[in-house]
Design a protein around this motif. Structure first.
Motif, PDB file in Angstrom:
ATOM      1  N   SER A 254       0.832  -1.206   0.000  1.00 14.84           N
ATOM      2  CA  SER A 254       0.000   0.000   0.000  1.00 14.84           C
ATOM      3  C   SER A 254       0.865   1.254   0.000  1.00 14.84           C
ATOM      4  O   SER A 254       0.473   2.294  -0.520  1.00 14.84           O
ATOM      5  N   GLN A 255       2.047   1.162   0.576  1.00 12.05           N
ATOM      6  CA  GLN A 255       2.972   2.286   0.550  1.00 12.05           C
ATOM      7  C   GLN A 255       3.737   2.332  -0.762  1.00 12.05           C
ATOM      8  O   GLN A 255       3.944   3.397  -1.338  1.00 12.05           O
ATOM      9  N   ALA A 256       4.145   1.156  -1.251  1.00  9.37           N
ATOM     10  CA  ALA A 256       4.962   1.099  -2.471  1.00  9.37           C
ATOM     11  C   ALA A 256       4.216   1.648  -3.688  1.00  9.37           C
ATOM     12  O   ALA A 256       4.844   2.185  -4.604  1.00  9.37           O
ATOM     13  N   GLU A 257       2.893   1.541  -3.715  1.00  5.64           N
ATOM     14  CA  GLU A 257       2.149   2.002  -4.890  1.00  5.64           C
ATOM     15  C   GLU A 257       2.042   3.527  -4.975  1.00  5.64           C
ATOM     16  O   GLU A 257       1.598   4.069  -5.981  1.00  5.64           O
ATOM     17  N   HIS A 258       2.466   4.241  -3.915  1.00  2.86           N
ATOM     18  CA  HIS A 258       2.429   5.706  -3.948  1.00  2.86           C
ATOM     19  C   HIS A 258       3.271   6.245  -5.092  1.00  2.86           C
ATOM     20  O   HIS A 258       2.864   7.165  -5.807  1.00  2.86           O
ATOM     21  N   GLY A 259       4.481   5.707  -5.227  1.00  2.00           N
ATOM     22  CA  GLY A 259       5.373   6.200  -6.264  1.00  2.00           C
ATOM     23  C   GLY A 259       6.641   5.379  -6.317  1.00  2.00           C
ATOM     24  O   GLY A 259       6.982   4.681  -5.357  1.00  2.00           O
ATOM     25  N   ALA A 260       7.337   5.473  -7.426  1.00  2.00           N
ATOM     26  CA  ALA A 260       8.558   4.683  -7.602  1.00  2.00           C
ATOM     27  C   ALA A 260       9.630   5.057  -6.585  1.00  2.00           C
ATOM     28  O   ALA A 260      10.524   4.262  -6.283  1.00  2.00           O
ATOM     29  N   ASP A 261       9.546   6.282  -6.032  1.00  2.00           N
ATOM     30  CA  ASP A 261      10.532   6.716  -5.053  1.00  2.00           C
ATOM     31  C   ASP A 261      10.075   6.509  -3.616  1.00  2.00           C
ATOM     32  O   ASP A 261      10.745   6.933  -2.675  1.00  2.00           O
ATOM     33  N   SER A 262       8.923   5.850  -3.422  1.00  2.00           N
ATOM     34  CA  SER A 262       8.443   5.564  -2.064  1.00  2.00           C
ATOM     35  C   SER A 262       9.405   4.614  -1.354  1.00  2.00           C
ATOM     36  O   SER A 262      10.064   3.800  -1.988  1.00  2.00           O
ATOM     37  N   GLN A 263       9.447   4.714  -0.033  1.00  2.00           N
ATOM     38  CA  GLN A 263      10.355   3.878   0.751  1.00  2.00           C
ATOM     39  C   GLN A 263       9.568   2.872   1.577  1.00  2.00           C
ATOM     40  O   GLN A 263       8.574   3.220   2.238  1.00  2.00           O
ATOM     41  N   VAL A 264      10.004   1.619   1.537  1.00  2.00           N
ATOM     42  CA  VAL A 264       9.371   0.544   2.296  1.00  2.00           C
ATOM     43  C   VAL A 264      10.448  -0.173   3.101  1.00  2.00           C
ATOM     44  O   VAL A 264      11.454  -0.607   2.548  1.00  2.00           O
ATOM     45  N   LEU A 265      10.240  -0.277   4.421  1.00  2.00           N
ATOM     46  CA  LEU A 265      11.199  -0.937   5.293  1.00  2.00           C
ATOM     47  C   LEU A 265      10.458  -1.907   6.216  1.00  2.00           C
ATOM     48  O   LEU A 265       9.515  -1.513   6.897  1.00  2.00           O
ATOM     49  N   LEU A 266      10.847  -3.177   6.174  1.00  7.60           N
ATOM     50  CA  LEU A 266      10.308  -4.177   7.096  1.00  7.60           C
ATOM     51  C   LEU A 266      11.422  -4.603   8.035  1.00  7.60           C
ATOM     52  O   LEU A 266      12.506  -4.998   7.595  1.00  7.60           O
ATOM     53  N   ILE A 267      11.154  -4.530   9.337  1.00  5.76           N
ATOM     54  CA  ILE A 267      12.100  -4.993  10.358  1.00  5.76           C
ATOM     55  C   ILE A 267      11.423  -6.134  11.107  1.00  5.76           C
ATOM     56  O   ILE A 267      10.312  -5.974  11.618  1.00  5.76           O
ATOM     57  N   THR A 268      12.081  -7.285  11.148  1.00 10.03           N
ATOM     58  CA  THR A 268      11.458  -8.441  11.792  1.00 10.03           C
ATOM     59  C   THR A 268      12.464  -9.243  12.608  1.00 10.03           C
ATOM     60  O   THR A 268      13.666  -9.228  12.318  1.00 10.03           O
ATOM     61  N   THR A 269      11.940  -9.928  13.617  1.00 10.60           N
ATOM     62  CA  THR A 269      12.754 -10.833  14.429  1.00 10.60           C
ATOM     63  C   THR A 269      12.561 -12.284  13.990  1.00 10.60           C
ATOM     64  O   THR A 269      13.151 -13.193  14.578  1.00 10.60           O
ATOM     65  N   SER A 270      11.758 -12.502  12.955  1.00 11.73           N
ATOM     66  CA  SER A 270      11.430 -13.864  12.512  1.00 11.73           C
ATOM     67  C   SER A 270      12.024 -14.145  11.137  1.00 11.73           C
ATOM     68  O   SER A 270      11.650 -13.504  10.143  1.00 11.73           O
ATOM     69  N   LYS A 295       6.608  -2.105  -8.007  1.00  7.42           N
ATOM     70  CA  LYS A 295       7.828  -2.891  -8.239  1.00  7.42           C
ATOM     71  C   LYS A 295       9.076  -2.017  -8.148  1.00  7.42           C
ATOM     72  O   LYS A 295      10.086  -2.399  -7.552  1.00  7.42           O
ATOM     73  N   LYS A 296       9.004  -0.826  -8.738  1.00  9.48           N
ATOM     74  CA  LYS A 296      10.158   0.077  -8.710  1.00  9.48           C
ATOM     75  C   LYS A 296      10.470   0.531  -7.288  1.00  9.48           C
ATOM     76  O   LYS A 296      11.633   0.635  -6.890  1.00  9.48           O
TER      77      LYS A 296
END
Length: 427
Positions: A254-270, A295-296
């Motif tokens: 949902s964040q990535a579809e904003h724009g090709a320059d959008s930032q997505v970060l997942l932090i996980t312990t699993s 995708k971009k």
């Protein structure tokens, strides 16, 4: 997504960095447009609307007739959704009203503040492929509650000179005073300087592309205040083994579809979640109309495996995300450790989309790490605090000598004398 497993703290700075673009040429273009609008007003604005939005405009202001037509073009279901969101946003922002009280700092010395609305504000609302009518609600609603006398809105028209009807309906619902069919740099210039049609405002709010953001930065140097510096939109998700993989993937996309320059970060312990989320993203991605944009964005995004929850929250605080989603079993405990974030979403059911549209919180938030120093838009964003103080004879006697000594130590004799003459008058 780029997978990084158990990075050392010495690598965190690079993990949390944002792309740095060379904006020297962009700033030159923006400066030229702004200078033209300053010098030629409506004529320049109309010329740029024709050049950039391919709209031939006789009048820049949206007419009452166009407002009435827009309402007919919005479905009843969407109209009800807009009204629900507006109700919740208004309820939440009303709770932020400032209650002043007088404080007696010493005998005969009283100090207090008064909250005063900014008289005229300008709202910029992007159009194009994603007309952000929700942002109209997020900006105009608190402006109206604050008591701003004039709320001016600029948004780009389509090639036929029409504004998206949902934007117009949201503006009517939230109480916008005047709406203009102007987009891009020329809109920021028009609100900053004023033209024959568009009033000069005192503060400009709203998102936009890199040209709009550069324009806001430039006009803020000398002409008008702005809400905050901004960059591409971003989300950080902290998830553990209890997280719902489908939900996590959906939040990232949902964040990535904003724009090709959008930032997505997942932090996980699993470690298992690392693989499961990647598979789920690929699955959901195929069904998105904006999948090429997403995708971009994902190409420059990161999935980071850390050793424990403390590392996860420490890394997030260093990143200072615009949106932070805590999809962990102990989200309440982690929430208490959040220091830097624009808006925080707690538990598996609190998706970013809720805050973007209808929970009531504001979605105009600091990006690019500015959450370390800036708040998201709130009621105070549309107000100024004016301070008052009142001294009686007792007050002059109580602090007068201290004022004299401090002014003398700073070698500001006129300052000292302003108090001395008052003290002498009481002898």
């Amino acid at each position: 997504m780029n997978v990084i497993k158990y990075p050392g703290r010495e690598d965190w700075a690079s993990l949390t960095s944002r792309p740095h673009l060379d904006v020297s040429q962009l700033n030159s273009v923006v400066s030229g447009v702004l200078d033209d609008v300053r010098a030629n007003g409506d004529k320049a604005v109309k010329a740029y609307e024709l050049k950039f939005d391919h709209a031939q405009l006789d009048s820049l202001q949206v007419s009452e007739k166009e407002m009435k037509e827009a309402r007919k073009l919005v479905s009843k279901d969407l109209e009800e959704a807009i009204r629900l969101a507006h109700y919740n946003i208004r309820l939440f922002h009303r709770s932020q009203r400032f209650n002043s009280k007088k404080v007696e700092t010493g005998p005969g010395v009283k100090c207090w503040q008064k909250s005063v609305a900014i008289e005229r504000v300008g709202l910029y609302i992007p159009g194009g492929t994603a007309p952000l009518f929700s942002t109209v609600l997020m900006l105009a609603t608190p402006a109206k509650i604050a008591g701003c006398k004039e709320i001016v809105l600029c948004t780009p028209p389509n090639s036929e000179g029409k504004v998206n009807p949902a934007i117009l309906l949201a503006a009517k619902t939230a109480g916008v005073s005047k709406i203009f069919k102007v987009g891009g740099v020329q809109a920021i210039g028009a609100m900053a300087f004023g033209t024959e049609s568009i009033p000069k405002v005192f503060k400009i709010f709203g998102p936009g592309n890199q040209y709009v953001m550069a324009a806001k930065q430039q006009v803020s140097l000398h002409d008008v205040a702005i809400d905050m510096p901004a960059g591409p939109s971003e989300v950080c998700v902290i998830a553990d083994e209890s997280a719902n993989v489908e939900f996590v993937a959906a939040d990232l996309l949902s964040q990535a579809e904003h724009g090709a320059d959008s930032q997505v970060l997942l932090i996980t312990t699993s470690e298992k979640l690392v693989d499961d989320v990647q598979r789920e993203i690929e699955k959901q991605l195929e069904n998105l109309p904006r999948k090429e944009i997403a995708k971009k964005a994902l190409e420059n995004s990161r999935l980071v495996l850390v050793r424990d929850k403390q590392e996860a929250i420490d890394l997030s605080n260093m990143y200072a995300p615009e949106h932070l989603i805590l999809q962990t079993s102990d989200y309440a405990e982690l929430a208490n450790k959040v220091i830097n974030a624009g808006s925080v979403f707690l538990g598996k059911y609190a998706c970013e989309s809720a805050g973007d549209y209808a929970s009531g919180t504001n979605h105009t938030l600091p990006t690019h790490g500015w959450a370390t120093t800036y708040s998201g838009v709130n009621l105070d964003s549309f107000c100024r605090k004016i301070t008052f103080q009142h001294l009686t004879e007792t007050g002059v006697r109580h602090i007068g000598h201290a004022v004299e000594l401090m002014a003398e130590a700073e070698m500001l004799d006129a300052h000292k004398n302003a108090m001395t003459v008052r003290l002498n008058s009481l002898k």
